[in-house]
Design a protein around this motif. Structure first.
Motif, PDB file in Angstrom:
ATOM      1  N   GLN A 168       0.854  -1.177   0.000  1.00  0.00           N
ATOM      2  CA  GLN A 168       0.000   0.000   0.000  1.00  0.00           C
ATOM      3  C   GLN A 168       0.890   1.228   0.000  1.00  0.00           C
ATOM      4  O   GLN A 168       1.762   1.399   0.855  1.00  0.00           O
ATOM      5  N   GLU A 191      -2.775   6.054  -0.657  1.00  0.00           N
ATOM      6  CA  GLU A 191      -4.154   5.561  -0.739  1.00  0.00           C
ATOM      7  C   GLU A 191      -4.284   4.351  -1.650  1.00  0.00           C
ATOM      8  O   GLU A 191      -5.378   3.803  -1.785  1.00  0.00           O
ATOM      9  N   THR A 192      -3.196   3.931  -2.292  1.00  0.00           N
ATOM     10  CA  THR A 192      -3.248   2.855  -3.288  1.00  0.00           C
ATOM     11  C   THR A 192      -2.784   1.550  -2.664  1.00  0.00           C
ATOM     12  O   THR A 192      -1.714   1.481  -2.064  1.00  0.00           O
ATOM     13  N   GLU A 231      -7.435  -2.510 -11.189  1.00  0.00           N
ATOM     14  CA  GLU A 231      -7.076  -1.228 -11.773  1.00  0.00           C
ATOM     15  C   GLU A 231      -5.549  -1.140 -11.862  1.00  0.00           C
ATOM     16  O   GLU A 231      -4.847  -1.460 -10.900  1.00  0.00           O
ATOM     17  N   MET A 232      -5.042  -0.689 -13.017  1.00  0.00           N
ATOM     18  CA  MET A 232      -3.603  -0.549 -13.220  1.00  0.00           C
ATOM     19  C   MET A 232      -3.215   0.896 -12.922  1.00  0.00           C
ATOM     20  O   MET A 232      -3.648   1.821 -13.614  1.00  0.00           O
ATOM     21  N   ILE A 233      -2.403   1.079 -11.909  1.00  0.00           N
ATOM     22  CA  ILE A 233      -1.987   2.413 -11.477  1.00  0.00           C
ATOM     23  C   ILE A 233      -0.474   2.519 -11.631  1.00  0.00           C
ATOM     24  O   ILE A 233       0.267   1.654 -11.169  1.00  0.00           O
ATOM     25  N   THR A 234      -0.033   3.590 -12.290  1.00  0.00           N
ATOM     26  CA  THR A 234       1.389   3.873 -12.474  1.00  0.00           C
ATOM     27  C   THR A 234       1.772   5.052 -11.591  1.00  0.00           C
ATOM     28  O   THR A 234       1.185   6.131 -11.705  1.00  0.00           O
ATOM     29  N   ILE A 235       2.742   4.836 -10.728  1.00  0.00           N
ATOM     30  CA  ILE A 235       3.159   5.854  -9.764  1.00  0.00           C
ATOM     31  C   ILE A 235       4.621   6.195 -10.041  1.00  0.00           C
ATOM     32  O   ILE A 235       5.466   5.299 -10.083  1.00  0.00           O
ATOM     33  N   GLN A 280      -1.332  -3.214  -9.534  1.00  0.00           N
ATOM     34  CA  GLN A 280      -2.676  -3.674  -9.867  1.00  0.00           C
ATOM     35  C   GLN A 280      -3.491  -3.713  -8.583  1.00  0.00           C
ATOM     36  O   GLN A 280      -3.172  -4.463  -7.654  1.00  0.00           O
ATOM     37  N   THR A 281      -4.537  -2.898  -8.511  1.00  0.00           N
ATOM     38  CA  THR A 281      -5.323  -2.795  -7.291  1.00  0.00           C
ATOM     39  C   THR A 281      -6.207  -4.026  -7.117  1.00  0.00           C
ATOM     40  O   THR A 281      -6.276  -4.905  -7.982  1.00  0.00           O
ATOM     41  N   ARG A 329       4.401   0.102 -11.154  1.00  0.00           N
ATOM     42  CA  ARG A 329       3.045  -0.212 -11.605  1.00  0.00           C
ATOM     43  C   ARG A 329       2.401  -1.168 -10.605  1.00  0.00           C
ATOM     44  O   ARG A 329       3.005  -2.177 -10.227  1.00  0.00           O
TER      45      ARG A 329
END
Length: 586
Positions: free
Chosen positions: A407, A410-411, A431-435, A426-427, A424
């Protein structure tokens, strides 16, 4: 091992282990790279020089300056007038002679056999005449400038004039013009057929390369890095063929135009000029390539040494990753990231060493473009550099690995990729989130999978809180919650789950159930089962899950102390009802 069977020993050879073969391969590569470095020692000393001079300085010869003014017929230069006579300079004399020769060439009634040289003793000149018409006059100053006898010089120029007049008349003859037309038609047909053959061959090449794409056309790799897949190699090859086709078209058109212009006397001068341009360009390229060969050899040596150096580093770090080579304090998961950093450093060093030997590296234009590109990169890549630095720091802090449930802010999700620039995730909802790595480094990171990576780390604890009134005995609550954990999947019985009473509030008690799990990726499902089991076990034990609120009125209400703690003769108090008489009005 050797076993004796009868009189003959049977010898069985034990094959060398995989680790010994790998180490032998490592030392062979190391020895080869060391020998290469020793052979290139003298050449490598040039690296330390503050200024790199070219290995070969091409000799630049001064262009030979032609003296005098040319005498021309059509587009051909016959000879040059190098001296002046009295008030007539070289240009004027050459112009007059050229005009007379042109009139003579056009007048076909005058035969070249009428050409003669007359030595005039009165004027001390040698004259070239056709019949009685004067064409050119040569004095002693011309002979001195040419380094010849005056009469011999005139005879030489007479022969040149005769040959050029014959060539000029033959070029403008009807037969020659008709031959030019015929040659033009033939050249046109050959050009069209060449275009047709080129256009028909490209689709065949396209189909052939596509058919070989999955067989013998490999991917393009440089120093172990795959730059292009086999499909991309085929696509690039086809684009190269298209460029070659266009270049061939332009070359054929150039040759065709030059040939057609050379077929006719009016345009032969343009043809010679076009051919001269092409010859000059080709000569310059060939000469520059020959002069550049020593530098090219040096660059080839740099590439060779760099390639084998990277192979040695790659083998070394691969052995560390496989834990065949151990270094105290250096973890196996650091091997590949460290190799990539070393690879970048080696390539940058090789580029710096090879830079002075690139074509045009010493020119101001090349240096100016290099400075401009460097300025653009320094101004526009500050965020990228910050992300690279953050990615490098996170690699060696071992905050998480690929596949961990983490985590970040918030992700929450699973790590899919971790590069030098981004991470990268995957929630839980796919959902694919790139930080960006700079944002990851500045945030707090919670790793739920650390126990799976490190055996010395205790398992993850899942916890949830339930509030019950003071009338429910706490021992009973503990038993019910432990029973709920015992039937919950994905939880561990060892270490044992435990319960904490986190607070004694005004109206209820907070009970926190803590259970260990070795499957952090199933946390949502485990929490769901745990909550369902708590409900079931509380219902079976006649425990009502609620958080009661009380007022201070005790009349007629059961006390909240559990019944086990009350005396046997305890009875709830009865309601008290008081009768207040009505007040009289005074």
């Amino acid at each position: 091992m050797a076993k004796i069977r009868g009189d003959r020993p049977i010898v069985r050879m034990t094959a060398p282990s995989k680790q010994s073969r790998s180490m032998a391969k490592f030392w062979r590569r190391f020895f080869l790279a060391l020998c290469t470095c020793l052979l290139c020692w003298q050449m490598g000393t040039a690296i330390a020089q503050p200024k790199v001079e070219p290995l070969i300085t091409p000799e630049v010869s001064e262009p030979e300056t032609l003296r005098g003014a040319p005498v021309v017929l059509g587009d051909d230069e016959l000879f040059r007038i190098e001296a002046r006579i009295a008030s007539f300079d070289q240009e004027f004399r050459a112009k007059v002679i050229s005009e007379r020769l042109l009139e003579f060439a056009k007048n076909e009634e005058l035969d070249v056999d009428y050409l003669q040289v007359i030595d005039n003793e009165e004027t001390q000149t040698s004259d070239v005449l056709v019949g009685t018409t004067l064409l050119a006059t040569f004095a002693d100053v011309d002979a001195v400038a040419a380094g010849k006898d005056r009469y011999d010089l005139a005879k030489e120029y007479q022969n040149i004039i005769r040959d050029k007049i014959l060539e000029y008349r033959a070029a403008f003859s009807l037969r020659n013009i008709l031959l030019g037309v015929a040659y033009t038609i033939i050249a046109t047909i050959i050009l069209l057929l060449s275009f047709l053959a080129i256009n028909l061959s490209l689709p065949r090449v396209h189909r052939y390369l596509r058919s070989c794409q999955s067989t013998w056309i490999p991917a393009l790799k440089v120093f172990g890095i795959e730059l292009l897949s086999s499909k991309q190699v085929v696509d690039l090859t086809l684009e190269v063929f298209k460029i070659i086709r266009l270049t061939t078209w332009l070359t054929l058109i150039y040759i065709y135009g030059n040939l057609v212009l050379s077929f006719f006397p009016w345009t032969q001068g343009f043809a010679r000029q076009l051919f001269g341009y092409a010859r000059s360009a080709i000569f310059t390229v060939v000469k520059g390539s020959i002069n550049y060969l020593p530098n090219l050899f040096f660059i080839a040596v740099i590439i060779f040494v760099t390639s084998y150096t990277l192979k040695i580093f790659r083998f070394f770090f691969q052995e560390i990753e496989k834990e065949k080579i151990t270094i105290q304090g250096f973890y196996a998961e650091w091997a590949i990231p460290t190799y990539k950093l070393v690879q970048v450093l080696v390539l940058v060093f090789a580029a710096i060493v090879a830079f002075p030997y690139l074509p045009g590296a010493e020119t101001p234009a090349f240096q100016g473009v290099s400075i401009f590109v460097g300025l653009l990169l320094s101004l526009g890549s500050s965020a990228a550099v910050a992300n690279v630095v953050a990615g490098t720091i996170m690699t060696y802090t071992r905050a998480f690995r690929i596949g961990d449930r983490i985590q970040i802010g918030e992700t929450k999700g699973d790590v899919l990729a971790k590069t030098l620039l981004v991470t990268r995730i995957q929630t839980l909802k796919n959902e694919m989130i790139t930080i960006p790595n700079s944002a990851v480094l500045s945030s707090h990171i919670v790793n739920y999978s650390e126990a799976n990576n490190d055996p010395e780390t205790p398992p993850l604890i899942l916890y949830t809180t339930i509030t019950l009134g003071y009338d429910v005995p706490w021992r009973k609550v503990h038993k019910v919650l432990l029973d709920a954990v015992a039937v919950t999947p994905n939880t561990l019985l060892t270490p044992r789950p435990f319960i904490l009473q986190t607070s004694l509030d005004d109206f209820y008690v907070s009970y926190e159930i803590n259970a260990y799990t070795d499957k952090p990726k199933l946390m949502p499902d485990t929490y769901s089962h745990l909550h369902r089991n708590i409900q079931d076990k509380c219902n079976e034990a006649d425990i009502e899950i609620l958080s009661p609120h009380y007022r201070a009125a005790r009349d007629g209400n059961q006390i909240t102390i559990p019944a086990d703690y009350l005396p046997e003769d305890y009875e709830p108090p009865s309601f008290r009802i008081n009768n207040f008489p009505p007040q009289k009005n005074s």
